[in-house]
Design a protein around this motif. Structure first.
Motif, PDB file in Angstrom:
ATOM      1  N   TYR A 120       0.824  -1.221   0.000  1.00 33.85           N
ATOM      2  CA  TYR A 120       0.000   0.000   0.000  1.00 33.85           C
ATOM      3  C   TYR A 120       0.853   1.264   0.000  1.00 33.85           C
ATOM      4  N   CYS A 123       1.286   2.118  -3.640  1.00 38.38           N
ATOM      5  CA  CYS A 123       0.039   2.558  -4.278  1.00 38.38           C
ATOM      6  C   CYS A 123      -0.294   3.984  -3.885  1.00 38.38           C
ATOM      7  N   THR A 124      -0.136   4.252  -2.562  1.00 34.63           N
ATOM      8  CA  THR A 124      -0.618   5.520  -2.058  1.00 34.63           C
ATOM      9  C   THR A 124       0.358   6.661  -2.329  1.00 34.63           C
ATOM     10  N   HIS A 127      -1.879   7.580  -5.082  1.00 33.83           N
ATOM     11  CA  HIS A 127      -3.298   7.675  -4.698  1.00 33.83           C
ATOM     12  C   HIS A 127      -3.419   8.119  -3.246  1.00 33.83           C
ATOM     13  N   LYS A 130      -6.876   8.264  -1.471  1.00 33.00           N
ATOM     14  CA  LYS A 130      -7.429   6.985  -0.996  1.00 33.00           C
ATOM     15  C   LYS A 130      -6.739   6.550   0.297  1.00 33.00           C
ATOM     16  N   TRP A 134      -8.587   5.091   3.404  1.00 33.05           N
ATOM     17  CA  TRP A 134      -8.264   3.704   3.781  1.00 33.05           C
ATOM     18  C   TRP A 134      -7.796   3.643   5.226  1.00 33.05           C
ATOM     19  N   GLY A 140     -12.080   0.428   1.421  1.00 31.74           N
ATOM     20  CA  GLY A 140     -11.420  -0.868   1.523  1.00 31.74           C
ATOM     21  C   GLY A 140     -12.120  -1.839   2.446  1.00 31.74           C
ATOM     22  N   SER A 154      -5.015  -4.978   2.371  1.00 30.05           N
ATOM     23  CA  SER A 154      -4.158  -4.044   1.654  1.00 30.05           C
ATOM     24  C   SER A 154      -4.725  -3.814   0.246  1.00 30.05           C
ATOM     25  N   CYS A 155      -4.256  -2.749  -0.420  1.00 29.94           N
ATOM     26  CA  CYS A 155      -4.821  -2.390  -1.744  1.00 29.94           C
ATOM     27  C   CYS A 155      -4.868  -3.552  -2.733  1.00 29.94           C
ATOM     28  N   HIS A 159      -7.471  -4.647  -5.761  1.00 30.86           N
ATOM     29  CA  HIS A 159      -7.014  -4.037  -7.012  1.00 30.86           C
ATOM     30  C   HIS A 159      -5.694  -4.666  -7.426  1.00 30.86           C
TER      31      HIS A 159
END
Lengths: 184, 319
Positions: A120, A123-124, A127, A130, A134, A140, A154-155, A159
């Motif tokens: 994550y 990803c973050t 993003h 989010k 999250w 989530g 987790s993401c 996804h």
């Protein structure tokens, strides 16, 4: 002197309205929670992911394979993902996220190695909106108990980073059509 | 053969073939009709005794849930458990979890994430012992055109190969556990009420089946048991709550109870656990750290039919 009077007057009015509010609250019991909510073990765990990856550790195969640092279309040995890469258009390729030095780790844009359990963080980096949701549990999956031990997914649990759109699903059967009182 | 659970009106629900009920074949002679009525009455009485199911006087004389002592409740639960075991052979356990202090349950549903897969609908049916024939489901998922709020133009009968369909969004509706619940006010027997933790419950024993509550509910959240529910024994969930998923008798109204037999023990409702997308959020609105509270504070939440002033505990949001 006049100012003092005004202030005292205001204070009185405020006290009165506060009293009225309290009295009113008392009447309609449900407006205020009677006691503070029960404390629950709020330590929300983030579910580790490396155990769920079918081919992990990646070094199992990659230890004796030479990494190809250029962009290319990956066709072999990754059949688990039988779909196209569709994330960030042409900007991304394997070693944007996977570490070229240590294939069992991911790598952030600053070069920091991150385990698959903390995906994550990658990803973050983009993003961020989010991430806020999250963290607060607004976005989530959270599993476990609402009052007790809970775990956050987790993401990548939902996804796939290579194709992040949530996959479409076959729906369960539709409700039976209402055809009058056939049950009689 | 599916075994049904005739609870209150045994003679009607008797499935024995040998006690076929007499019918009036068009002869309108009053005396003959009277005789036939008597004969039919005798036949049903006989049916009741010879089937081994006598009228349940204990159920008829049972007190309202709120005035029963713990001792009386225990007896009632034991009677219901025994009844289910006698009819279906399944050993069930009926409990009566109490509302917790400082807990106000609320639900939030993320419409950006819901893709209409109906996993929640079926999980709810299994958890709450909902019959398949005639079908009772607490959750309805409405498929609506994107960019509109015309729920009346939407459909619950969508059945494509894959969801979500292009240009559609999905809006699940179930009991909103309103703070100002029209169903509760409509009930003439006080068989339905709002619990301190916000859940609207039904005492199935006190419900007379007038269906006023069903007519009063603007969310189509209540269901009526037209016949004795028939549930395959292997589908029966043995973990039952008296006010929630105990097997309902014929002729009473039932509804979603936020799975109170689970949620009052700290667990999530069945629909929540079944949702693969994470669209469903459940928790204690009085807890500032809970997910629903964060959503209500930070997101643009909205409720269905706000203008009716029902004050639902069920919020929708996008994000």
């Amino acid at each position: 002197m006049r100012a003092l009077h005004v202030t005292a007057g205001r204070l009185c009015a405020w006290a009165l309205s506060a009293f009225a509010l309290v009295a009113c609250r008392g009447k309609h019991g449900h407006d205020t929670p009677p006691t503070p909510p029960p404390k629950h073990a709020e330590q929300v765990q983030i579910e580790p992911r490396s155990d769920m990856l079918p081919a992990y550790p990646c070094s199992g195969c990659h230890a004796d394979r030479k990494p190809r640092p250029e962009k290319y279309v990956l066709k072999e040995f990754h059949e688990v993902r039988n779909h196209e890469f569709s994330h960030g258009e042409d900007a991304f390729w394997c070693y944007q996220c996977h570490s070229i030095k240590n294939i069992d780790k991911l790598v952030t844009s600053t070069g920091e190695l991150v385990s698959f359990d903390e995906a994550y963080r990658l990803c973050t980096a983009c993003h961020g909106d989010k991430l806020k949701d999250w963290r607060a549990g607004m976005h989530g999956l959270v599993v476990g108990n609402w009052n007790g031990e809970k775990r956050k997914k987790s993401c990548p649990a939902c996804h796939d980073p290579h194709d992040p759109r949530y996959p479409s699903l076959k729906p369960e059967k539709p409700p039976a059509p209402s055809k009058g009182l056939k049950a009689f | 053969m599916k075994k049904s659970l005739p609870m209150f009106r045994e003679p009607d629900a008797c499935s024995c073939d040998e006690h076929g009920h007499d019918h009036d074949h068009g002869d309108h002679d009053e005396s003959r009709r009277g005789f036939l009525k008597l004969a039919a009455g005798a036949a049903t009485a006989l049916a009741a005794t010879s089937c081994g199911t006598k009228p349940d006087f204990d159920a008829l004389l049972q007190k309202h849930y709120k005035v029963m002592t713990d001792e009386e409740k225990k007896k009632v639960f034991a009677r219901l458990e025994e009844r289910t075991r006698a009819i279906t052979g399944v050993k069930v356990h009926i409990t009566d979890p109490q509302p917790m202090d400082g807990v106000h349950f609320a639900y939030a549903l993320n419409l950006s994430q819901c893709n209409g897969n109906r996993r929640c609908v079926e999980a709810c049916a299994r958890e709450n012992n909902l019959p398949n024939d005639p079908e009772i489901r607490y959750i309805r998922v409405i498929e609506v055109d994107n960019g509109s709020q015309h729920l009346e133009k939407g459909t619950v009968h969508y059945n494509p190969e894959k969801v979500p369909q292009k240009g559609k969004f999905y809006l699940p509706v179930q009991c909103h556990q309103c703070d100002n619940a029209p169903c509760v006010r409509a009930c003439p027997t006080k068989a339905t009420w709002k619990e301190p933790d916000g859940i609207v419950v039904v005492d199935y024993n006190w419900c007379i089946g007038c269906r006023y509550c069903q007519a009063a509910c603007p969310y189509h959240a209540r269901r009526f048991n037209w016949v004795a529910p028939s549930i395959e024994p292997e589908r029966i969930n043995p973990n039952q709550g008296y006010l929630s998923n105990q097997i309902r008798p014929v002729g009473v109204v039932e509804k979603c109870t936020f799975c109170l037999h689970r949620t009052r023990n700290g667990r999530y409702p069945a629909c929540y656990e079944a949702c693969p997308t994470g669209a469903r959020k459940f928790g204690n609105l009085a807890d500032p750290e809970s997910e629903v509270r964060k959503i209500v504070e930070n997101k643009r939440v909205w409720i269905l039919k706000e203008e009716l002033g029902t004050e639902p505990r069920f919020f929708y949001f996008y994000g």
